[in-house]
Design a protein around this motif. Structure first.
Motif, PDB file in Angstrom:
ATOM      1  N   ILE A 513       0.869  -1.228  -0.347  1.00 41.04           N
ATOM      2  CA  ILE A 513      -0.270   0.191   0.007  1.00 41.04           C
ATOM      3  C   ILE A 513       0.992   1.528  -0.191  1.00 41.04           C
ATOM      4  O   ILE A 513       0.591   2.150  -1.219  1.00 41.04           O
ATOM      5  N   TYR A 514       2.069   1.445   0.632  1.00 40.80           N
ATOM      6  CA  TYR A 514       2.869   2.608   0.250  1.00 40.80           C
ATOM      7  C   TYR A 514       3.537   2.356  -0.348  1.00 40.80           C
ATOM      8  O   TYR A 514       3.975   4.018  -0.903  1.00 40.80           O
ATOM      9  N   TYR A 515       3.838   1.440  -0.600  1.00 42.58           N
ATOM     10  CA  TYR A 515       4.825   1.268  -1.943  1.00 42.58           C
ATOM     11  C   TYR A 515       3.981   1.889  -2.796  1.00 42.58           C
ATOM     12  O   TYR A 515       4.334   3.067  -4.008  1.00 42.58           O
ATOM     13  N   SER A 516       2.674   1.902  -3.158  1.00 36.79           N
ATOM     14  CA  SER A 516       2.043   2.915  -4.889  1.00 36.79           C
ATOM     15  C   SER A 516       1.529   4.029  -3.924  1.00 36.79           C
ATOM     16  O   SER A 516       1.270   4.747  -5.003  1.00 36.79           O
ATOM     17  N   GLN A 532      -4.582  17.443 -10.175  1.00 35.29           N
ATOM     18  CA  GLN A 532      -4.170  16.727  -9.059  1.00 35.29           C
ATOM     19  C   GLN A 532      -6.357  15.890  -8.300  1.00 35.29           C
ATOM     20  O   GLN A 532      -6.157  15.179  -8.160  1.00 35.29           O
ATOM     21  N   GLU A 533      -6.886  16.205  -9.244  1.00 33.28           N
ATOM     22  CA  GLU A 533      -8.202  15.740  -8.767  1.00 33.28           C
ATOM     23  C   GLU A 533      -8.193  13.721  -9.223  1.00 33.28           C
ATOM     24  O   GLU A 533      -8.392  12.715  -8.732  1.00 33.28           O
ATOM     25  N   ASP A 534      -6.957  13.908 -10.649  1.00 32.00           N
ATOM     26  CA  ASP A 534      -7.477  12.877 -11.468  1.00 32.00           C
ATOM     27  C   ASP A 534      -6.175  12.095 -10.413  1.00 32.00           C
ATOM     28  O   ASP A 534      -6.604  10.295 -10.247  1.00 32.00           O
ATOM     29  N   PHE A 535      -4.452  12.577  -9.838  1.00 31.09           N
ATOM     30  CA  PHE A 535      -4.575  11.521  -9.375  1.00 31.09           C
ATOM     31  C   PHE A 535      -4.750  11.404  -8.094  1.00 31.09           C
ATOM     32  O   PHE A 535      -4.770  10.205  -7.005  1.00 31.09           O
ATOM     33  N   GLU A 536      -5.695  11.758  -7.019  1.00 33.69           N
ATOM     34  CA  GLU A 536      -6.403  11.779  -5.964  1.00 33.69           C
ATOM     35  C   GLU A 536      -7.289  10.574  -6.441  1.00 33.69           C
ATOM     36  O   GLU A 536      -6.730   9.938  -5.227  1.00 33.69           O
ATOM     37  N   THR A 537      -8.010  10.747  -7.715  1.00 33.22           N
ATOM     38  CA  THR A 537      -9.131  10.369  -7.362  1.00 33.22           C
ATOM     39  C   THR A 537      -8.409   8.487  -7.652  1.00 33.22           C
ATOM     40  O   THR A 537      -8.734   7.246  -7.104  1.00 33.22           O
ATOM     41  N   LEU A 538      -6.768   8.364  -8.186  1.00 35.15           N
ATOM     42  CA  LEU A 538      -6.470   7.307  -8.803  1.00 35.15           C
ATOM     43  C   LEU A 538      -6.146   6.191  -7.156  1.00 35.15           C
ATOM     44  O   LEU A 538      -5.908   5.164  -7.697  1.00 35.15           O
ATOM     45  N   LEU A 539      -5.490   7.601  -6.970  1.00 36.63           N
ATOM     46  CA  LEU A 539      -4.961   6.995  -5.774  1.00 36.63           C
ATOM     47  C   LEU A 539      -5.063   6.428  -4.548  1.00 36.63           C
ATOM     48  O   LEU A 539      -5.579   5.585  -4.177  1.00 36.63           O
ATOM     49  N   ALA A 540      -6.983   7.278  -4.279  1.00 40.47           N
ATOM     50  CA  ALA A 540      -8.006   6.276  -3.784  1.00 40.47           C
ATOM     51  C   ALA A 540      -7.847   5.419  -3.656  1.00 40.47           C
ATOM     52  O   ALA A 540      -8.485   4.482  -2.986  1.00 40.47           O
ATOM     53  N   GLU A 541      -8.273   5.430  -5.065  1.00 38.90           N
ATOM     54  CA  GLU A 541      -9.438   3.835  -5.765  1.00 38.90           C
ATOM     55  C   GLU A 541      -8.349   2.734  -5.610  1.00 38.90           C
ATOM     56  O   GLU A 541      -7.894   1.370  -4.675  1.00 38.90           O
ATOM     57  N   THR A 542      -6.689   3.010  -6.043  1.00 39.54           N
ATOM     58  CA  THR A 542      -5.609   1.796  -5.694  1.00 39.54           C
ATOM     59  C   THR A 542      -5.502   1.917  -4.191  1.00 39.54           C
ATOM     60  O   THR A 542      -5.624   0.198  -3.868  1.00 39.54           O
ATOM     61  N   VAL A 543      -5.520   2.518  -3.133  1.00 40.86           N
ATOM     62  CA  VAL A 543      -5.019   2.684  -1.987  1.00 40.86           C
ATOM     63  C   VAL A 543      -6.433   1.817  -1.390  1.00 40.86           C
ATOM     64  O   VAL A 543      -6.457   0.662  -0.301  1.00 40.86           O
ATOM     65  N   ASN A 544      -7.690   1.435  -1.487  1.00 41.96           N
ATOM     66  CA  ASN A 544      -8.919   1.443  -1.001  1.00 41.96           C
ATOM     67  C   ASN A 544      -8.898  -0.182  -1.587  1.00 41.96           C
ATOM     68  O   ASN A 544      -9.421  -1.073  -0.779  1.00 41.96           O
TER      69      ASN A 544
END
Ligand code: SF4
Length: 614
Positions: A513-516, A532-544
């Motif tokens: 999770i941290y690597y991602s 930034q919005e796209d980054f946040e959305t993608l990151l939230a999906e990956t982490v979740n």
């Protein structure tokens, strides 16, 4: 650092014996700091600090009680309640390693003083040593500060309080009297550590008396001091010079023997910074230590801490053959300019060599733990990337390493650098200075993102990983991780390996999770066209999605453990384990051979808690 001139006399090493057997109790407290538990993820065990002091006090004839609030997880109120149950208290000592425990120490002192205003309260430890006068100005509940090593000092203070004598000649004591705050001269460091009375193991003693399960391991030290001068470290501040003094191997092995014989504890954690000295003398010490273990027929397991530039495969091999099973290396960084800034006097090449030597020595990778600082205020973005990839590629990272920010201790070189070079405002006295300031905007972005997501993931009750510490704790207990009393008394090899595999799997997935997060941040910073919005959305999906898998996996593994406990008898008959593969998306497979005859082979396939025996 106290500038007072250091003088030396035999009194520096004198145990002040309670010659008239006067009545009165000394209480020593090791406070509990909740935050340390979640940061270090280590279940607390005995307090060696208290053990050393109690050992001296008992030898000098004082009645004393050790209160290990960390082990009992008692807050300041529970601690003071327990202390106040005792009669005849004339003197209380509170240990205070750093800013983290200072607030708790103050509350404990105030609660005790409210009921027992005439009891003398002293505070000792690293923070107390470097900020003696400030502490006495800051907190009226402390009557004195005990600076530096405490074993001889505490008996002198106990004696002079009990016998109504002046405190003005107790070396290394800072105290308050009608004139104000008085700082007495320093006593000399303890050069001959064999003269220090052996620690008294209160926690083990009490468990034995109550007939309860013993602690699984003991802390010990073989040396004090470090020749290094790392800018973030406070060993020098506590001890006042860079000399390293070592106990004799005979003295150390005698103590091990005593613990094994008295308490049946066979696992040891050597906490000194330099278990191996980088010299011929250091090698001779290790040789003698191993020889004496053999001679006494001591079969122990132990953990040591060393600098990267002291790792030599031959010495490590020898130690492994005598029970070394886990090693801590203070690597600190994977980037040379960062190591220079820390004044580590060690390079990335030396860190790499240390890992190579460890591989040659045969110690398994998962038994190597790194001390590592991922973020510091002066770090550049390129340094951070180098630091991150070195750690990831080492295959030794932990979540603790990946999110670790430098904790700037009061009075260290780093503390002064931040104030004078970077014009930073230090926090209020006694508050931790874990920096949230980064000179480089890229570093600030990555660290801020990690911290924000970490907070969401572990948030009480609602975070996707809110129960995760509890889950890991459970496995640590099951496998008898250092500091945990094993639930699996007989440490059956198969069960142990399976549980250990699950534990490793959970850790690995948590790290992913941290690597991602790191790599998504790097990609975003380096790709200016990304919004930034796209980054946040993608990151939230990956982490979740990763955190959900991890959460589900821990539930599946719970079922597996249940299934195992039901078939425990059958599994214990088996003697060989060929393959343990812990992954909830695949079979959890164990191939067993029957103990009595090799004719019968049994496959146990576990999938999400189901057991199928072929
Ligand atoms: S090597 Fe370790 S103990 Fe020594 S100064 Fe550096 S951080 Fe401190």
């Amino acid at each position: 650092m106290c500038k007072t001139h250091m003088t030396h006399s035999d009194n520096d090493y004198k145990l002040w014996v309670n010659t008239e057997n006067r009545k009165g109790k000394v209480i020593l407290i090791h406070p509990f700091v909740e935050e340390t538990r979640t940061k270090n993820r280590n279940y607390s065990t005995e307090s060696l600090t208290l053990g050393c002091l109690i050992g001296s006090l008992r030898k000098a004839g004082y009645s004393c009680v050790a209160v290990n609030s960390e082990m009992n997880q008692w807050d300041a109120y529970e601690t003071s309640k327990y202390v106040l149950k005792h009669d005849d208290i004339f003197f209380v000592g509170i240990s205070c390693k750093s800013e983290r425990s200072y607030g708790v120490a103050k509350t404990v002192a105030s609660l005790i003083k409210a009921k027992l205003p005439n009891v003398h309260i002293t505070i000792g430890g690293i923070l107390a040593t470097v900020s003696d006068k400030r502490i006495l100005e800051d907190c009226k509940y402390f009557d004195s500060v005990s600076r530096g090593e405490g074993e001889f000092l505490i008996t002198e203070l106990a004696y002079k309080l009990l016998y109504g004598m002046t405190l003005n000649d107790i070396k290394s004591l800072t105290y308050r009297n009608v004139m104000g705050v008085i700082r007495n001269p320093l006593r000399q460091r303890i050069i001959n550590l064999d003269k220090v009375p052996l620690s008294f193991r209160t926690e083990m003693h009490e468990l034995k008396e109550n007939g309860s399960t013993q602690l699984s391991s003991a802390y010990m030290f073989t040396s004090r001091g470090c020749f290094g001068n790392c800018s973030f470290c406070c060993v020098y501040q506590l001890l006042g010079n860079h000399m390293v003094y070592k106990r004799s191997p005979e003295n150390v092995v005698n103590e091990i023997k005593e613990i094994v014989e008295n308490y049946g504890v066979t696992e040891f954690y050597f906490i000194d910074d330099l278990f191996i000295l980088p010299s011929k003398k250091g090698e001779i010490w290790v040789d003698k230590f191993c020889y004496l273990l053999d001679e006494a027929n001591l079969k122990i397991k132990f953990h040591v801490e060393i600098r990267a530039d002291t790792v030599q495969s031959e010495l490590i091999k020898k130690l492994v053959n005598h029970g070394l099973f886990r090693i801590f290396i203070g690597a600190e960084a994977g980037c040379n300019s960062v190591l220079e800034r820390y004044n580590k006097k060690c390079t990335v090449q030396q860190n790499n060599k240390a890992l190579y030597e460890l591989k040659q020595s045969g110690i398994p990778k998962y038994q190597v733990e790194l001390g590592y600082i991922m973020f510091d205020a002066a770090m550049t973005y390129q340094e951070l990337k180098e630091n991150y990839y070195w750690l990831k590629e080492s295959g030794l990272s932990t979540v603790q390493n990946l999110q670790n920010r430098m904790n700037v201790y009061y009075g260290t070189q780093m503390y002064h650098d931040l104030i004078h070079r970077f014009n930073l405002e230090p926090p209020k006295f006694g508050e931790s200075w874990i920096n949230n300031f980064y000179m480089d905007k890229g570093v600030e972005f990555v660290e801020g993102t990690i911290r924000r997501i970490r907070k969401e993931l572990y948030k009480n009750n609602t975070g996707l990983l809110c129960d995760f510490f509890g889950v890991l704790d459970k496995y640590k207990k099951e496998i008898g991780f250092f500091g945990y009393t094993s639930q699996n008394e007989e440490k059956d090899e198969i069960i142990y390996n399976i549980l250990y595999s699950i534990y490793k799997y959970l850790n690995k997935e948590e790290r992913e999770i941290y690597y991602s997060i790191f790599e998504s941040c790097f990609e975003y910073i380096e790709n200016s066209s990304k919004r930034q919005e796209d980054f946040e959305t993608l990151l939230a999906e990956t982490v979740n999605s990763r955190a959900t898998i991890l959460r589900e996996a821990s539930t599946y593994f719970d079922n597996i453990i249940d299934a195992f406990s039901k078939t425990y008898v059958d599994i214990r008959k088996a003697r060989n384990i060929y393959h343990v593969y812990a992954d909830p998306h695949n079979y959890f497979e164990v191939i067993l051979l029957d103990t009595l005859e090799d004719k019968f082979a049994c496959n146990v396939n576990l999938k999400f808690g189901q057991i199928m025996v072929n």
